[in-house]
Design a protein around this motif. Structure first.
Motif, PDB file in Angstrom:
ATOM      1  N   LEU A  19      23.871 125.797  20.692  1.00 59.35           N
ATOM      2  CA  LEU A  19      24.115 127.235  20.575  1.00 59.35           C
ATOM      3  C   LEU A  19      22.865 128.034  20.943  1.00 59.35           C
ATOM      4  N   SER A  23      22.808 130.500  24.145  1.00 59.87           N
ATOM      5  CA  SER A  23      22.494 131.902  23.888  1.00 59.87           C
ATOM      6  C   SER A  23      21.277 132.347  24.698  1.00 59.87           C
ATOM      7  N   PHE A  27      21.369 135.260  27.498  1.00 56.95           N
ATOM      8  CA  PHE A  27      20.450 136.389  27.387  1.00 56.95           C
ATOM      9  C   PHE A  27      19.617 136.539  28.655  1.00 56.95           C
TER      10      PHE A  27
END
Length: 59
Positions: A19, A23, A27
């Motif tokens: 995760l 992420s 981003f």
């Protein structure tokens, strides 16, 4: 439901790490996209301003 249990917690740690990396990738992708379109917007404003100045000078 016995097959879902993981007493050592290894899968949980793996899921958290995955995760984190997903992420971070998303981003980075969104930041790159934002900066790219910021450059396009500034170029558009520059050329609009130059076109208006050229029209004023010729008109």
């Amino acid at each position: 439901m016995d097959y879902i249990q993981n007493e050592k917690g290894g899968m949980f740690v793996f899921a958290i790490v995955l995760l984190f990396f997903v992420s971070l990738f998303l981003f980075s992708l969104v930041s790159w996209h934002d900066s790219l379109y910021g450059i396009y917007d500034s170029l558009e404003r520059y050329y609009e301003r130059e076109a208006v100045e050229l029209m004023k000078r010729d008109g």
